[in-house]
Design an enzyme around this catalytic site. Structure first.
Site, PDB file in Angstrom:
ATOM      1  N   ASP A  52       0.713  -1.099   0.174  1.00 60.12           N
ATOM      2  CA  ASP A  52       0.057   0.072   0.083  1.00 60.12           C
ATOM      3  C   ASP A  52       0.880   1.294   0.009  1.00 60.12           C
ATOM      4  O   ASP A  52       1.834   1.284   0.711  1.00 60.12           O
ATOM      5  CB  ASP A  52      -0.919  -0.095   1.389  1.00 60.12           C
ATOM      6  CG  ASP A  52      -1.736   1.327   1.451  1.00 60.12           C
ATOM      7  OD1 ASP A  52      -2.571   1.336   0.603  1.00 60.12           O
ATOM      8  OD2 ASP A  52      -1.741   1.841   2.199  1.00 60.12           O
ATOM      9  N   GLU A  95       1.013  -0.843  -5.123  1.00 54.92           N
ATOM     10  CA  GLU A  95      -0.062   0.353  -5.371  1.00 54.92           C
ATOM     11  C   GLU A  95       0.734   1.561  -5.525  1.00 54.92           C
ATOM     12  O   GLU A  95       0.903   2.361  -4.495  1.00 54.92           O
ATOM     13  CB  GLU A  95      -0.942   0.094  -4.167  1.00 54.92           C
ATOM     14  CG  GLU A  95      -2.164   0.953  -4.292  1.00 54.92           C
ATOM     15  CD  GLU A  95      -2.427   2.107  -3.511  1.00 54.92           C
ATOM     16  OE1 GLU A  95      -3.353   3.071  -4.022  1.00 54.92           O
ATOM     17  OE2 GLU A  95      -1.452   2.328  -2.530  1.00 54.92           O
TER      18      GLU A  95
HETATM   19  C1  GLC Z   1      -3.852   3.717  -0.478  1.00 56.22           C
HETATM   20  C2  GLC Z   1      -5.371   2.889  -0.351  1.00 56.22           C
HETATM   21  C3  GLC Z   1      -6.233   3.795   0.084  1.00 56.22           C
HETATM   22  C4  GLC Z   1      -5.888   4.529   1.460  1.00 56.22           C
HETATM   23  C5  GLC Z   1      -4.269   4.887   1.483  1.00 56.22           C
HETATM   24  C6  GLC Z   1      -3.786   5.369   2.766  1.00 56.22           C
HETATM   25  O1  GLC Z   1      -3.980   4.457  -1.553  1.00 56.22           O
HETATM   26  O2  GLC Z   1      -5.746   2.284  -1.419  1.00 56.22           O
HETATM   27  O3  GLC Z   1      -7.523   3.538   0.107  1.00 56.22           O
HETATM   28  O4  GLC Z   1      -6.730   5.680   1.605  1.00 56.22           O
HETATM   29  O5  GLC Z   1      -3.558   3.952   0.672  1.00 56.22           O
HETATM   30  O6  GLC Z   1      -3.598   3.997   3.297  1.00 56.22           O
END
Ligand code: GLC
Length: 672
Positions: A309, A351
């Protein structure tokens, strides 16, 4: 004065900055021998084959770990002590790994490209919204099987603060399941049950930050200097102000800037996202080691993919945007090399919702290609599918995919049309310019279009994180609502309903065939609409992303086999795409994707070729009929040829027309 040393503004934190102990081959060899002895001791008691497997992998990957850790922490006097602690953590995690998972390690090592297969199909859901609890999810395995899933991403399911917790992305403990969902044993059972059915469990590794009530944060709040060094904490605004000169605001509706003042400790804490998400300080090697331990714990629970993440944010350096820094890549590569040693069945998914040039770097570049994140979200394809639907033009989609779809051979895109997050128009301005589009104005147009404010818009979407300073905004809404189904139903317009269904199936047809792992946001397969219930929940009301996170509508799902219903039509179409995908090796991630120029601004076409099978895909992104310009395509189909999905016969020599939002998957003979 700050409670953490200020990160260095310039190298030695660059890749070349390895300390002499690593750079000199003789001292590196003796260091590796010492580390090998340490891990060997930790493995005492395991059977000989297990020890041999670990040591074989140690010999292969430990030099990389030393090198990478050396570039991050090699300047410190206590560097070798930290290195020893890191390897000890890896050995202990391996020791605790179950025989079943060790057997999976062996299978994955024998088939390292498993995630590239054309048989891979992903689904994502929140355990609670989909099925109440983890046990509930387990009971739904037949549904996953019916859809053909081989990959299931369960959104964050760990303990979180009471009240707002960013949909679970504020993790209070990586070792405890949110009690509302069940227990760690439930999770272990679920992962085993999924594995037994050929479904890989995907979990989030929220490693940029912890919740502000994680034990480490609580200790930091209580004044423990050891844990204060786990985070970025400052006594006054001088350093935060200096950092903020070059930072982007990520959640401007929630708080301005990247820091939050906490009265009780009198400190400014780095909080890139929400005030209750505290960024971890990876310039501290203890944080690296501790997070390695948490990560390997999750691997041992049975996660086969960890979704990393917010990868872009994990390293901070004054005078930079603190996104996508080289050290962020180094951290992931080092984690990956350690995973190869201790839990090789695990892979990483990136991500990174950043500029497309940066997205692709998380696969690794140069000698690290394919050795950072094996798979990655493909946010560019996602936004450009929506862009093409709004404009009915495929210039940008075609141009960007021609230039940006290719990735290192060992990797795979995760192609999706919707996630739990907002849609931010993250195409490259350079690409837009190439096709005569002005990036800023076009984003404004798309925002108006998807919030229903543009003439001819079919979408029902909502703003997310509007920033009045730069007019930046993102979009929330389910696939079906953004594609026009909600509006068409409200207007009781059968023709518009038909077009909306076709749009949904069209964009899913692309993610199913373009190469990579297609990922379905579960609920999309039955056309679920926006859900406005979140507005009554104080923990969710301020975050419009909840509009596209509806609870799974099982009554609607019960109609999925009835082709006379909307859920039935969508489910049947998506299931058919999945079925065909699974029969076509050409759709695998390792197969080349040639994006074609058709000369028709409404068509998107590509060729997938895995000898002996080749498939020509042509999609119509408009409501008008379009003739397929076969003459302009590199592969002229023989007469007759067949659409793999519907069986429609096409005689290319006589020409063929695609109806509104129609697409063809034409099977061609292999190249001679
Ligand atoms: C990522 C997640 C998102 C979250 C962010 C902070 O982008 O997909 O939903 O708000 O991280 O953890």
């Amino acid at each position: 004065m700050s409670s953490v040393p200020e990160p260095k503004a310039s190298p030695p934190y660059a890749e070349e900055g390895v300390p002499p102990i690593i750079a000199d081959p003789r001292s590196l060899r003796s260091l590796l021998r010492a580390l090998r002895r340490t891990v060997r001791e930790r493995l005492e008691g395991l059977d000989g084959e297990e020890i041999a497997a670990f040591l074989r992998r140690f010999d292969r990957y430990a030099p990389d770990v030393c090198w990478l850790a050396g570039t991050l922490y090699g300047e410190r006097d206590d560097f070798t002590r930290h290195l020893e602690a890191i390897f000890t953590t890896a050995a202990e995690a391996y020791r605790a790994r179950s025989p079943e998972l060790k057997a999976l390690d062996a299978r994955r090592e024998a088939d390292p490209g498993w995630y590239q297969h054309h048989t891979m199909v992903g689904g994502v859901c929140y355990a609670d919204l989909f099925a109440g609890t983890l046990k509930g999810v387990q009971e739904r395995i037949p549904y996953f099987k019916e859809l053909g899933l081989t990959y299931l991403h369960l959104m964050p399911l760990f303990r979180t603060p009471e009240g707002p917790n960013d949909g679970g992305y504020a993790v209070s403990s990586y070792r405890e399941v949110n009690p509302r969902l069940g227990t760690m044993d439930d999770l272990r059972n679920l992962s085993a049950a999924l594995r037994a059915e050929g479904i890989s469990l995907v979990l989030d590794f929220v490693f940029n930050h912890t919740a502000s009530d994680h034990e480490w944060a609580l200790r930091a709040r209580a004044g423990d200097p050891h844990y204060q060094q786990y985070y970025y904490m400052f006594d006054d605004r001088s350093i935060p102000d200096a950092y903020e000169k070059t930072l982007r605001e990520i959640f401007p509706e929630e708080h301005q800037g990247a820091f939050t003042f906490f009265e009780e400790i009198g400190k400014w804490v780095w909080t890139t996202f929400h005030t209750y998400q505290w960024d971890l300080n990876y310039s501290n090697p203890a944080v690296f080691r501790q997070m390695l331990e948490e990560m390997l714990f999750l691997a041992n629970v049975g996660a086969e993919v960890l979704r990393l993440d917010a990868v872009a944010f994990v390293w901070k350096q004054m005078g930079t945007p603190c996104e996508n820094l080289p050290q962020a890549h180094t951290i992931i590569r080092a984690f990956n090399a350690l995973v190869r040693i201790a839990a090789p069945a695990l892979i990483f998914k990136s991500e990174a919702i950043v500029h497309p040039d940066d997205v692709v770097r998380y696969f690794g570049v140069g000698r690290w290609a394919g050795r950072e994140c094996e798979i990655s979200y493909n946010p560019l394809l996602m936004v450009e599918l929506w862009e093409a639907l709004a404009t009915r033009h495929t210039h940008l989609l075609t141009y960007s995919m021609q230039h940006r779809f290719e990735i290192p051979p060992a990797c795979a895109w995760v192609n999706y049309v919707r996630s739990h997050d907002d849609i931010g128009w993250g195409f490259a301005d350079e690409d837009a310019e190439e096709v005569g589009i002005h990036g800023f104005h076009h984003r404004q147009f798309l925002n108006r279009f998807y919030t229903g404010q543009e003439e001819g818009s079919f979408a029902v979407g909502y703003p997310f994180q509007f920033n009045p300073k730069n007019l930046d905004m993102r979009i929330s809404g389910t696939t079906a609502s953004l594609a026009g189904l909600e509006k068409a139903l409200a207007e009781d317009n059968p023709q518009a309903i038909e077009l909306a269904i076709r749009r949904i199936v069209l964009i899913y047809s692309v993610v199913m065939s373009i190469g990579g792992i297609p990922l379905i946001y579960l609920g999309d397969e039955i056309g679920q609409l926006n859900d406005y219930g979140y507005r009554d929940d104080p923990g969710k009301a301020s975050d419009s992303r909840w509009v596209h996170r509806p609870p799974m509508d099982w009554e609607r799902a019960a109609r999925r086999h009835d082709p006379a219903t909307i859920p039935g039509r969508i489910f049947r179409s998506l299931s058919r795409l999945i079925e065909v995908r699974k029969q076509q090796p050409a759709f695998g991630a390792a197969t080349r994707t040639e994006i074609l120029s058709t000369g028709n601004p409404h068509l998107f076409a590509y060729l997938k070729a895995a000898d002996p099978s080749r498939v020509l895909i042509v999609c119509n992104f408009s409501e008008e009929d379009q003739d397929i310009p076969f003459d302009r395509l590199p592969a002229f189909p023989p007469d007759p040829c067949h659409d793999l999905v519907t069986g429609r016969t096409v005689e290319a020599s006589k020409g063929a027309t695609l109806g509104p939002y129609e697409f063809l998957w034409l099977s061609l003979p292999g190249e001679a």
